[in-house]
Design a protein around this motif. Structure first.
Motif, PDB file in Angstrom:
ATOM      1  N   GLU A   3      -1.870  14.861   3.705  1.00  0.00           N
ATOM      2  CA  GLU A   3      -2.218  13.549   3.182  1.00  0.00           C
ATOM      3  C   GLU A   3      -2.088  12.490   4.266  1.00  0.00           C
ATOM      4  O   GLU A   3      -1.322  12.639   5.221  1.00  0.00           O
ATOM      5  CB  GLU A   3      -1.300  13.165   2.022  1.00  0.00           C
ATOM      6  CG  GLU A   3      -1.443  13.989   0.771  1.00  0.00           C
ATOM      7  CD  GLU A   3      -0.478  13.520  -0.303  1.00  0.00           C
ATOM      8  OE1 GLU A   3      -0.897  12.751  -1.191  1.00  0.00           O
ATOM      9  OE2 GLU A   3       0.703  13.905  -0.234  1.00  0.00           O
ATOM     10  N   LEU A   4      -2.817  11.416   4.091  1.00  0.00           N
ATOM     11  CA  LEU A   4      -2.756  10.263   4.979  1.00  0.00           C
ATOM     12  C   LEU A   4      -2.198   9.085   4.191  1.00  0.00           C
ATOM     13  O   LEU A   4      -2.631   8.827   3.070  1.00  0.00           O
ATOM     14  CB  LEU A   4      -4.150   9.951   5.512  1.00  0.00           C
ATOM     15  CG  LEU A   4      -4.363   8.742   6.430  1.00  0.00           C
ATOM     16  CD1 LEU A   4      -5.572   8.981   7.336  1.00  0.00           C
ATOM     17  CD2 LEU A   4      -4.589   7.456   5.613  1.00  0.00           C
ATOM     18  N   ALA A   5      -1.229   8.388   4.795  1.00  0.00           N
ATOM     19  CA  ALA A   5      -0.647   7.205   4.150  1.00  0.00           C
ATOM     20  C   ALA A   5      -0.741   6.029   5.111  1.00  0.00           C
ATOM     21  O   ALA A   5      -0.383   6.147   6.280  1.00  0.00           O
ATOM     22  CB  ALA A   5       0.818   7.463   3.781  1.00  0.00           C
ATOM     23  N   LYS A   6      -1.232   4.900   4.610  1.00  0.00           N
ATOM     24  CA  LYS A   6      -1.388   3.703   5.428  1.00  0.00           C
ATOM     25  C   LYS A   6      -0.356   2.658   5.047  1.00  0.00           C
ATOM     26  O   LYS A   6      -0.056   2.463   3.863  1.00  0.00           O
ATOM     27  CB  LYS A   6      -2.792   3.118   5.270  1.00  0.00           C
ATOM     28  CG  LYS A   6      -3.888   3.980   5.866  1.00  0.00           C
ATOM     29  CD  LYS A   6      -5.243   3.273   5.770  1.00  0.00           C
ATOM     30  CE  LYS A   6      -6.343   4.095   6.424  1.00  0.00           C
ATOM     31  NZ  LYS A   6      -7.658   3.389   6.354  1.00  0.00           N
ATOM     32  N   LEU A   7       0.175   1.977   6.063  1.00  0.00           N
ATOM     33  CA  LEU A   7       1.085   0.865   5.826  1.00  0.00           C
ATOM     34  C   LEU A   7       0.283  -0.413   5.620  1.00  0.00           C
ATOM     35  O   LEU A   7      -0.842  -0.539   6.113  1.00  0.00           O
ATOM     36  CB  LEU A   7       2.039   0.689   7.007  1.00  0.00           C
ATOM     37  CG  LEU A   7       3.330   1.521   6.973  1.00  0.00           C
ATOM     38  CD1 LEU A   7       3.027   3.010   6.951  1.00  0.00           C
ATOM     39  CD2 LEU A   7       4.204   1.194   8.172  1.00  0.00           C
ATOM     40  N   ASN A  63       6.618  -0.300   2.717  1.00  0.00           N
ATOM     41  CA  ASN A  63       5.812   0.128   1.581  1.00  0.00           C
ATOM     42  C   ASN A  63       4.579   0.869   2.073  1.00  0.00           C
ATOM     43  O   ASN A  63       4.122   0.663   3.207  1.00  0.00           O
ATOM     44  CB  ASN A  63       5.366  -1.072   0.735  1.00  0.00           C
ATOM     45  CG  ASN A  63       6.533  -1.800   0.108  1.00  0.00           C
ATOM     46  OD1 ASN A  63       7.435  -1.183  -0.453  1.00  0.00           O
ATOM     47  ND2 ASN A  63       6.527  -3.120   0.197  1.00  0.00           N
ATOM     48  N   ILE A  64       4.049   1.733   1.224  1.00  0.00           N
ATOM     49  CA  ILE A  64       2.804   2.433   1.509  1.00  0.00           C
ATOM     50  C   ILE A  64       1.669   1.708   0.791  1.00  0.00           C
ATOM     51  O   ILE A  64       1.755   1.431  -0.405  1.00  0.00           O
ATOM     52  CB  ILE A  64       2.866   3.902   1.050  1.00  0.00           C
ATOM     53  CG1 ILE A  64       3.950   4.659   1.811  1.00  0.00           C
ATOM     54  CG2 ILE A  64       1.516   4.574   1.223  1.00  0.00           C
ATOM     55  CD1 ILE A  64       3.716   4.746   3.297  1.00  0.00           C
ATOM     56  N   ASN A  65       0.615   1.388   1.547  1.00  0.00           N
ATOM     57  CA  ASN A  65      -0.505   0.642   0.979  1.00  0.00           C
ATOM     58  C   ASN A  65      -1.449   1.550   0.197  1.00  0.00           C
ATOM     59  O   ASN A  65      -1.862   1.226  -0.914  1.00  0.00           O
ATOM     60  CB  ASN A  65      -1.262  -0.075   2.097  1.00  0.00           C
ATOM     61  CG  ASN A  65      -2.279  -1.062   1.564  1.00  0.00           C
ATOM     62  OD1 ASN A  65      -2.060  -1.679   0.529  1.00  0.00           O
ATOM     63  ND2 ASN A  65      -3.396  -1.208   2.266  1.00  0.00           N
ATOM     64  N   GLN A  66      -1.781   2.698   0.792  1.00  0.00           N
ATOM     65  CA  GLN A  66      -2.687   3.623   0.121  1.00  0.00           C
ATOM     66  C   GLN A  66      -2.511   5.014   0.715  1.00  0.00           C
ATOM     67  O   GLN A  66      -2.058   5.176   1.843  1.00  0.00           O
ATOM     68  CB  GLN A  66      -4.144   3.179   0.268  1.00  0.00           C
ATOM     69  CG  GLN A  66      -4.601   2.992   1.714  1.00  0.00           C
ATOM     70  CD  GLN A  66      -6.050   2.581   1.806  1.00  0.00           C
ATOM     71  OE1 GLN A  66      -6.946   3.315   1.383  1.00  0.00           O
ATOM     72  NE2 GLN A  66      -6.292   1.390   2.348  1.00  0.00           N
TER      73      GLN A  66
END
Length: 248
Positions: free
Chosen positions: A51-55, A7-10
């Motif tokens: 874009e940046l995506a955090k786990l 899942n992607i957190n943010q």
């Protein structure tokens, strides 16, 4: 790294100023020459939306997406950058390329296996250091199928090949078909050599008649037949690969 669904957190968009900082950090991390064309292809100065995506925690992995496609990872959030497979399709020569001995070896790579020495075309081995990032390619297909970290340097690999020819040479990080590709990569492929469960040389699928490609049905039939051949002919390598893995 992405063997299981995630899942992607943010997520958030990256400004132009921050993009410049990231480009400089990538340049240092991958030891690219100043003004590298490969860096511009991987992470353009201005083109596209970054874009940046955090786990979710405890993972510290950060995914950088260009126009929604993952092109780069930071595995520690501390500038430990790894180009993704979809990123390298934009710049195939960015990392040293380790070529497989046969296309059937790709069956194991796209299933998430590490690369063992018996599956490598040792005659085309590039120079690399232990721990350096390398890409994995099928002979006759320029698009990388995986990215990993070299477990030995190239000179050691050559010595091992001249001896028993066993052992692990690359520990895989990302590969075609993994959950990153399935979840964020749009299940895209760079060329017709990328089959569902293997990758083959482009000329293996090029059904041509007087320089013209056959119709779509004939091409699909050729791909299906080739997939069967790849699966059938991999049995001998499977035994060699498993033995090498057990004794590495």
């Amino acid at each position: 790294m992405f063997k299981k669904p995630f899942n992607i957190n943010q997520t958030h968009k990256i400004s132009g100023a921050d993009r410049k900082k990231i480009r400089r950090a990538v340049e240092r991390s991958l030891q690219l020459p100043n003004g590298s064309d490969g860096l511009e292809q991987l992470l353009p100065t201005k083109a596209g939306e970054l874009e940046l995506a955090k786990l979710p925690a405890p993972s510290r992995t950060v995914i950088y997406l260009l126009d929604g496609i993952p092109v780069l990872l930071d595995t520690s959030s501390k500038s430990d950058f790894v180009p993704t497979v979809t990123g390298l399709w934009r710049c195939p020569q960015l990392l040293p390329q380790v070529h497989l001995k046969h296309s059937q070896v790709s069956l194991f790579i796209v299933s998430g296996a590490d690369l063992m020495l018996p599956g490598v075309n040792i005659n085309s081995l590039p120079d690399f250091q232990q721990g350096q990032l390398v890409s994995i390619c099928v002979p006759g297909n320029p698009a990388p199928i995986a990215v990993g970290s070299a477990t030995v340097d190239s000179s050691t690999a050559l010595k091992l090949a001249a001896g028993q020819g066993k052992g692990k040479i690359v520990e895989m990080l990302v590969h075609y078909g993994d959950q990153l590709w399935q979840t964020l990569g749009g299940r895209a492929v760079p060329n017709e050599g990328f089959l569902e469960d293997a990758v083959v040389a482009l000329d293996a699928l090029a059904a041509q008649d007087n320089g013209q490609k056959e119709d779509a049905n004939a091409a699909a039939a050729a791909a299906s037949d080739l997939r069967a051949v790849v699966c059938y002919s991999s049995s001998k390598y499977r035994q060699q690969w498993w033995c090498s893995r057990q004794h590495s």
